[in-house]
Write a protein that holds these residues in place. Structure first.
Motif, PDB file in Angstrom:
ATOM      1  N   GLY A 122       0.175  -0.798   7.288  1.00 18.06           N
ATOM      2  CA  GLY A 122      -1.270  -0.972   7.497  1.00 18.06           C
ATOM      3  C   GLY A 122      -1.944   0.350   7.795  1.00 18.06           C
ATOM      4  N   CYS A 123      -3.003   0.662   7.064  1.00 17.20           N
ATOM      5  CA  CYS A 123      -3.766   1.895   7.310  1.00 17.20           C
ATOM      6  C   CYS A 123      -5.213   1.634   6.893  1.00 17.20           C
ATOM      7  CB  CYS A 123      -3.171   3.054   6.519  1.00 17.20           C
ATOM      8  SG  CYS A 123      -3.352   2.918   4.721  1.00 17.20           S
TER       9      CYS A 123
ATOM     10  N   GLN B 122       0.195   4.208   0.547  1.00 17.51           N
ATOM     11  CA  GLN B 122      -0.184   5.193   1.556  1.00 17.51           C
ATOM     12  C   GLN B 122       0.552   4.977   2.885  1.00 17.51           C
ATOM     13  OE1 GLN B 122      -2.411   7.789   0.954  1.00 17.51           O
ATOM     14  NE2 GLN B 122      -2.157   7.019  -1.128  1.00 17.51           N
ATOM     15  N   CYS B 123       0.938   3.734   3.139  1.00 18.24           N
ATOM     16  CA  CYS B 123       1.486   3.477   4.473  1.00 18.24           C
ATOM     17  C   CYS B 123       2.795   2.682   4.482  1.00 18.24           C
ATOM     18  CB  CYS B 123       0.441   2.760   5.338  1.00 18.24           C
ATOM     19  SG  CYS B 123       0.032   1.111   4.747  1.00 18.24           S
TER      20      CYS B 123
ATOM     21  N   CYS C  13      -5.843   0.404   3.150  1.00 19.48           N
ATOM     22  CA  CYS C  13      -5.575  -0.992   2.775  1.00 19.48           C
ATOM     23  C   CYS C  13      -6.219  -1.961   3.762  1.00 19.48           C
ATOM     24  CB  CYS C  13      -4.070  -1.228   2.671  1.00 19.48           C
ATOM     25  SG  CYS C  13      -3.167  -0.832   4.168  1.00 19.48           S
TER      26      CYS C  13
ATOM     27  N   CYS D  11       0.871  -1.175   0.000  1.00 18.57           N
ATOM     28  CA  CYS D  11       0.000   0.000   0.000  1.00 18.57           C
ATOM     29  C   CYS D  11       0.911   1.229   0.000  1.00 18.57           C
ATOM     30  CB  CYS D  11      -0.884  -0.028   1.250  1.00 18.57           C
ATOM     31  SG  CYS D  11      -1.787   1.501   1.536  1.00 18.57           S
TER      32      CYS D  11
HETATM   33 ZN    ZN Z   1      -2.114   1.188   3.805  1.00 20.29          ZN
END
Ligand code: ZN
Length: 462
Positions: A388-389, A350-351, A392, A348
């Motif tokens: 992990g966010c 984003q994280c 996702c 992911c």
């Molecule tokens: Zn994420």
């Protein structure tokens, strides 16, 4: 290699799942729905009973929150399909348990818990899905298969393939979400490197011969063939496919569904197709000697033939065809390329968090790679790990990409085939000549921050 997998650090998702599981006593399991063809049993972490799901603001949850007399079964089923589509789910599993209906979505190849549905709604939900799919609503003891189209907000219609079966706590349901033609991936999106794209382009420019995609079930072989077909699909050529089942429909291509009940087996179907004057043929899978021999003959007589074989890597294709009774000279003169592939989850963006490989990790991987990729490893830059966010769902991964290898049958390899060399000898030779292996392709992608080394090991060990 197996040790390395065990060293895998826990993802936040696993931690959540584990802590949730600790508070609940495992119950007797009914797992009929998830043991579909080719799918691996769940990992030990997921075997534990749990009711945690990580998704927020789901439409299904909103539809379930209204008072009991306002609940609409039609809207609940619609909401579930819409949620699944938004989360890029490939399969929806609805499994009745003692106290509730367990809903799980397969996302990026992994089953994940979704919002459970109260047990009281079980029969109405199944009935609704049966009505949509044109199935018998008064039949509860037999397995039934069907299909329906669902409306997705701001998108349009998608096709769903439905399978309903009786289980201990009543009927379950598995729905496969089928992609629309526009959703068929391109080779670039599938993660083919420049080097591999060049090899594929050379192979598909030949007017005849075989292009074989190999790998276990769920490794994306068919997706790769569809991407190639899309590239080849022009008005001037006739393309016919023989599939089991037809997964996507493509305009301009004649797609035939295999059906043993009407005699349309892969072998019979191939004979039939050859009388239909095709230029390009795609056969879902070469399963037996008969089909293998007809396929080779088709490729010999001026057709470009695409198919898949269930083998672990590209080079095993050669002995597999020999085992199916195809003569070495026929293999040597018809196979253009054999492609091996696996799907790994992508981090992911984003994280994901930057990380340096540890010495142990480097040493574990070193022996599996050739000189040209060792530099990537030793540079130890560009690698990331999962965190992990919300985007996702806490897993640290989102989406998947292929890792590939392609065995190009050139004059040298042809000679080895004629000598009936085994897969290992062919493989060593091809690697010496510069073939990038799936593992190396994976490490290159890990060094681009696309995936992780743990993920590459995972797909080779599953
Ligand atoms: Zn994420």
């Amino acid at each position: 290699m197996a040790d390395n997998k065990k060293q895998k650090t826990e993802t936040p998702e696993e931690k959540v799942r584990k802590s949730a599981a600790e508070n609940v006593t495992p119950k007797e399991e009914v797992k009929l729905g998830e043991q579909k063809e080719g799918q691996k049993p769940e990992t030990s972490v997921k075997k534990e009973e749990e009711s945690t799901y990580l998704w927020k603001n789901t439409e299904l949850e909103r539809k379930l929150e209204v008072s009991p007399n306002e609940i609409s079964i039609i809207e609940i089923v619609d909401a579930m399909v819409n949620d699944a589509f938004q989360l890029r789910t490939s399969d929806i599993h609805i499994d009745p348990e003692e106290t509730e209906l367990k809903v799980r979505f397969r996302i990026d190849g992994v089953l994940q818990d979704f919002v459970p549905i109260p047990k009281e709604l079980h029969s109405e939900i199944i009935t609704r899905i049966k009505v949509l799919s044109g199935l018998r609503t008064d039949e509860h003891q037999a397995a039934q298969d069907g299909r329906f189209k669902a409306n997705i907000h701001d998108y349009g219609q998608i096709d769903l393939r439905v399978s309903i079966a009786p289980t201990y706590y009543g009927e379950n349901c598995v729905m496969r979400l089928l992609a629309a033609e526009g959703e068929i991936m391109t080779l670039e999106i599938l993660g083919y490197s420049e080097e591999h794209l060049e090899i594929i382009n050379r192979a598909i420019k030949k007017p005849y011969g075989m292009i074989l995609a190999t790998g276990p079930t769920g490794s994306g072989k068919t997706t790769t063939l569809y991407a190639i077909l899309k590239k080849l699909n022009r008005r001037e050529v006739s393309i016919i496919t023989l599939e089991d089942p037809v997964e996507y429909s493509i305009e301009g291509i004649n797609q035939i569904q295999v059906n043993p009940r009407t005699g349309m087996t892969f072998a019979q179907g191939l004979r039939f197709i050859l009388r239909q004057d095709p230029d390009i043929i795609m056969v879902g899978e070469i399963r037996d000697n008969e089909a293998a021999n007809i396929a080779v003959n088709a490729a010999m007589t001026g057709h470009l033939l695409l198919s898949t074989l269930h083998t672990n890597d590209a080079t095993v294709t050669i002995p597999r065809l020999l085992d199916m009774g195809v003569e070495p000279f026929l293999i040597a003169s018809t196979v253009n390329i054999a492609m091996g592939q696996r799907l790994v989850r992508t981090l992911c963006t984003q994280c994901r968090v930057p990380k340096k490989l540890t010495n142990t990790e480097i040493e574990n991987v070193r022996g599996l790679m050739n000189q040209k990729f060792l530099a990537i490893l030793e540079k130890n830059e560009g690698f990331y790990g999962p965190k992990g966010c919300e985007i996702c769902g806490g897993s640290g991964y989102r989406g998947r990409i292929g890792i590939h290898e392609i065995l190009e049958i050139d004059d040298d390899i042809r000679e080895l085939v004629m000598k009936r060399m085994n897969a290992k000898e062919i493989r060593n030779y091809a690697i010496k000549k510069g073939m990038t292996t799936m593992f190396e392709d994976g490490i290159e992608k890990a060094a681009q921050g696309l995936t992780t080394i743990e993920e590459i090991f995972r797909v080779f060990h599953e």
